[in-house]
Design an enzyme around this catalytic site. Structure first.
Site, PDB file in Angstrom:
ATOM      1  N   LYS A  67      36.539  68.476  -4.050  1.00 20.05           N
ATOM      2  CA  LYS A  67      35.076  68.461  -3.941  1.00 20.05           C
ATOM      3  C   LYS A  67      34.684  67.054  -3.564  1.00 20.05           C
ATOM      4  O   LYS A  67      35.114  66.085  -4.196  1.00 20.05           O
ATOM      5  CB  LYS A  67      34.400  68.859  -5.252  1.00 20.05           C
ATOM      6  CG  LYS A  67      32.866  68.796  -5.107  1.00 20.05           C
ATOM      7  CD  LYS A  67      32.144  69.432  -6.264  1.00 20.05           C
ATOM      8  CE  LYS A  67      31.975  68.486  -7.414  1.00 20.05           C
ATOM      9  NZ  LYS A  67      31.072  69.057  -8.448  1.00 20.05           N
ATOM     10  N   SER A 199      21.748  61.711 -18.618  1.00 16.74           N
ATOM     11  CA  SER A 199      22.442  60.607 -17.940  1.00 16.74           C
ATOM     12  C   SER A 199      22.349  59.334 -18.780  1.00 16.74           C
ATOM     13  O   SER A 199      22.307  58.226 -18.246  1.00 16.74           O
ATOM     14  CB  SER A 199      21.858  60.403 -16.540  1.00 16.74           C
ATOM     15  OG  SER A 199      20.453  60.432 -16.593  1.00 16.74           O
ATOM     16  N   THR A 221      28.218  62.977 -20.005  1.00 16.70           N
ATOM     17  CA  THR A 221      28.999  61.759 -19.774  1.00 16.70           C
ATOM     18  C   THR A 221      30.194  62.048 -18.882  1.00 16.70           C
ATOM     19  O   THR A 221      31.176  62.647 -19.315  1.00 16.70           O
ATOM     20  CB  THR A 221      29.447  61.159 -21.129  1.00 16.70           C
ATOM     21  OG1 THR A 221      28.261  60.830 -21.860  1.00 16.70           O
ATOM     22  CG2 THR A 221      30.279  59.911 -20.927  1.00 16.70           C
ATOM     23  N   ASP A 222      30.062  61.629 -17.615  1.00 15.62           N
ATOM     24  CA  ASP A 222      31.116  61.892 -16.634  1.00 15.62           C
ATOM     25  C   ASP A 222      31.470  60.640 -15.848  1.00 15.62           C
ATOM     26  O   ASP A 222      32.058  60.719 -14.784  1.00 15.62           O
ATOM     27  CB  ASP A 222      30.670  63.022 -15.688  1.00 15.62           C
ATOM     28  CG  ASP A 222      29.354  62.701 -14.986  1.00 15.62           C
ATOM     29  OD1 ASP A 222      28.777  61.643 -15.267  1.00 15.62           O
ATOM     30  OD2 ASP A 222      28.910  63.517 -14.151  1.00 15.62           O
ATOM     31  N   GLY A 292      33.194  67.569 -22.132  1.00 16.44           N
ATOM     32  CA  GLY A 292      33.303  68.231 -20.821  1.00 16.44           C
ATOM     33  C   GLY A 292      33.014  67.241 -19.708  1.00 16.44           C
ATOM     34  O   GLY A 292      31.859  67.007 -19.349  1.00 16.44           O
TER      35      GLY A 292
HETATM   36  P1  NAD Z   1      18.728  64.993 -14.063  1.00 16.88           P
HETATM   37  O1  NAD Z   1      18.527  63.711 -13.328  1.00 16.88           O
HETATM   38  O2  NAD Z   1      18.072  66.223 -13.550  1.00 16.88           O
HETATM   39  O3  NAD Z   1      18.251  64.804 -15.592  1.00 16.88           O
HETATM   40  C1  NAD Z   1      18.634  63.656 -16.315  1.00 16.88           C
HETATM   41  C2  NAD Z   1      18.474  63.903 -17.789  1.00 16.88           C
HETATM   42  O4  NAD Z   1      18.855  62.704 -18.494  1.00 16.88           O
HETATM   43  C3  NAD Z   1      17.043  64.178 -18.214  1.00 16.88           C
HETATM   44  O5  NAD Z   1      17.065  64.986 -19.374  1.00 16.88           O
HETATM   45  C4  NAD Z   1      16.518  62.789 -18.548  1.00 16.88           C
HETATM   46  O6  NAD Z   1      15.397  62.792 -19.410  1.00 16.88           O
HETATM   47  C5  NAD Z   1      17.740  62.217 -19.237  1.00 16.88           C
HETATM   48  N1  NAD Z   1      17.773  60.751 -19.231  1.00 16.88           N
HETATM   49  C6  NAD Z   1      17.582  59.921 -18.167  1.00 16.88           C
HETATM   50  N2  NAD Z   1      17.698  58.636 -18.560  1.00 16.88           N
HETATM   51  C7  NAD Z   1      17.969  58.670 -19.903  1.00 16.88           C
HETATM   52  C8  NAD Z   1      18.193  57.663 -20.882  1.00 16.88           C
HETATM   53  N3  NAD Z   1      18.180  56.378 -20.565  1.00 16.88           N
HETATM   54  N4  NAD Z   1      18.465  58.056 -22.150  1.00 16.88           N
HETATM   55  C9  NAD Z   1      18.493  59.386 -22.480  1.00 16.88           C
HETATM   56  N5  NAD Z   1      18.283  60.365 -21.588  1.00 16.88           N
HETATM   57  C10 NAD Z   1      18.019  60.008 -20.321  1.00 16.88           C
HETATM   58  O7  NAD Z   1      20.300  65.179 -14.191  1.00 16.88           O
HETATM   59  P2  NAD Z   1      21.132  66.513 -14.347  1.00 16.88           P
HETATM   60  O8  NAD Z   1      21.481  67.009 -12.985  1.00 16.88           O
HETATM   61  O9  NAD Z   1      20.480  67.404 -15.319  1.00 16.88           O
HETATM   62  O10 NAD Z   1      22.500  65.926 -14.956  1.00 16.88           O
HETATM   63  C11 NAD Z   1      22.520  65.434 -16.288  1.00 16.88           C
HETATM   64  C12 NAD Z   1      23.815  64.679 -16.506  1.00 16.88           C
HETATM   65  O11 NAD Z   1      24.921  65.574 -16.370  1.00 16.88           O
HETATM   66  C13 NAD Z   1      24.081  63.550 -15.503  1.00 16.88           C
HETATM   67  O12 NAD Z   1      24.583  62.440 -16.209  1.00 16.88           O
HETATM   68  C14 NAD Z   1      25.147  64.128 -14.589  1.00 16.88           C
HETATM   69  O13 NAD Z   1      25.951  63.127 -14.003  1.00 16.88           O
HETATM   70  C15 NAD Z   1      25.929  64.953 -15.593  1.00 16.88           C
HETATM   71  N6  NAD Z   1      26.771  66.000 -15.006  1.00 16.88           N
HETATM   72  C16 NAD Z   1      27.958  66.251 -15.624  1.00 16.88           C
HETATM   73  C17 NAD Z   1      28.795  67.228 -15.127  1.00 16.88           C
HETATM   74  C18 NAD Z   1      30.087  67.530 -15.824  1.00 16.88           C
HETATM   75  O14 NAD Z   1      30.893  68.303 -15.291  1.00 16.88           O
HETATM   76  N7  NAD Z   1      30.305  67.026 -16.998  1.00 16.88           N
HETATM   77  C19 NAD Z   1      28.417  67.956 -13.983  1.00 16.88           C
HETATM   78  C20 NAD Z   1      27.181  67.709 -13.406  1.00 16.88           C
HETATM   79  C21 NAD Z   1      26.353  66.723 -13.931  1.00 16.88           C
END
Ligand code: NAD
Length: 321
Positions: A67, A199, A221-222, A292
């Site tokens: 990917k 994030s 957390t990734d 995860g």
């Molecule tokens: P998004 O940008 O739509 O939402 C971000 C979220 O984080 C919101 O709830 C926001 O309020 C919160 N946030 C932002 N800054 C913050 C801070 N300083 N303290 C606390 N919360 C804060 O993002 P998303 O698409 O919903 O993705 C969320 C997270 O998941 C990202 O970190 C992304 O990289 C991660 N992610 C992980 C995987 C995985 O496989 N583990 C896959 C996709 C995304």
């Protein structure tokens, strides 16, 4: 070569198919039939973008590929999603490119499937309250997939930006569940399952917040430097991961490891629990935690499933390549 554009994915992949594909590949990883290659992630010095590859090979399903994608913060102003990804699958016998598959919706489905798999195998059987930390794009996918795993009666949620909580309320309403905004203390005390999907770069859910048995799926957390959960809570919990190598380097466990609170050997693979090679939850009073981190094999598994469905339905676009 088969092309499955982003716009076609919604009709080709269900949550159930994503769940099955992810559960199977976690099991293959634990049997060492499938392995992820090292992750590449670079700030490219253009458009503030973070770009990278996640790749791997599953000898059981013969899914081989990568990917490719990342994060373009300026995309929203152009009417595009900030996260962009595409999956490339290769024929494991010849190395020829087999398929190009849109990866944006698939990423959300496979990430939600991973926490749902952890809930199926690790959450208390009688879980009634789902706690959500985070209300961004992924949160709705997470809630929908989690709701299928236990008989939840209520969702309670917290977000750093409270104005975004409407997404959680709307998703809960879609599922026929009541939703209440809650403090982190209340989530830690009441929720039988907690999903964190933010994030954040500093701990949100603290050790003292969690007072009873629960299952925590840490999904946000990734990357190195991100953190959602207090390292002391990670140390107190029974910890499982999609992949231990990613968990200790880019996942939630990176902090507890760096502080010497846990060792690599304290983290069990979720796949080992799926295969029956490791014990899951011991009692309802236990705190289990799933780290995860998101592995390339999840992407290959769901993309391969999409290609199979597209071929079966006769909607795959085939080009000479
Ligand atoms: P998004 O940008 O739509 O939402 C971000 C979220 O984080 C919101 O709830 C926001 O309020 C919160 N946030 C932002 N800054 C913050 C801070 N300083 N303290 C606390 N919360 C804060 O993002 P998303 O698409 O919903 O993705 C969320 C997270 O998941 C990202 O970190 C992304 O990289 C991660 N992610 C992980 C995987 C995985 O496989 N583990 C896959 C996709 C995304």
């Amino acid at each position: 070569m088969i092309i499955v554009p982003e716009a076609a994915i919604a009709d080709l992949m269900t949550r159930e198919q994503a769940f099955d594909a992810v559960e199977k590949v976690f099991a293959s990883m634990s049997r060492r039939s499938a392995y992820n290659f090292p992750v590449i992630r670079e700030a490219i010095g253009h458009a503030d973008a973070l770009y990278g590859f996640k790749s791997g090979f599953d000898r059981d399903s013969l899914a081989l590929g990568l990917k490719s994608g990342g994060y373009w913060p300026g995309n929203a102003d152009k009417g595009l999603t900030n996260h962009q990804s595409t999956v490339f699958l290769f024929d494991a016998d010849t190395g020829k490119c087999r398929a190009v598959v849109g990866g944006n919706l698939l990423t959300a489905l496979r990430t939600a499937a991973a926490s749902a798999v952890s809930i199926r195998h690790l959450a208390p059987k009688g879980a009634k309250v789902l706690g959500m930390i985070g209300a961004g794009h992924q949160s709705a996918f997470q809630m929908r997939a989690a709701a299928e795993q236990r008989g939840f009666e209520k969702v309670i949620g917290w977000n750093y930006h409270p104005e975004m909580l409407a997404r959680l309320a709307d998703t809960a309403a879609e599922l026929g569940l009541p939703f209440e905004e809650a403090s982190l203390e209340r989530i830690g005390a009441e929720a039988d399952v907690i999903i964190s999907i933010t994030s954040s770069t500093a701990p949100i859910l603290m050790d003292a917040h969690v007072t009873g048995g629960t299952h925590i799926a840490c999904m946000g957390t990734d990357t190195k430097g991100k953190q959602e959960v207090d390292a002391a809570l990670v140390a107190r919990a029974t910890v499982f991961a999609d992949e231990v190598a990613q968990s200790i380097s880019i996942g939630e466990c990176q902090h507890a490891i760096a502080q010497g609170l846990i060792a690599e050997g304290d983290i069990e693979e979720l796949g080992a629990v799926i295969n029956g090679d490791a014990k899951g939850r011991s009692s309802d009073d236990e705190v289990t935690l799933f780290d995860g981190t998101g592995v390339g094999l999840q992407d290959l598994a769901v993309a391969s499933a999409v290609v199979d469905v597209a071929l079966a339905k006769g909607v795959a676009v085939e080009v000479d390549f």
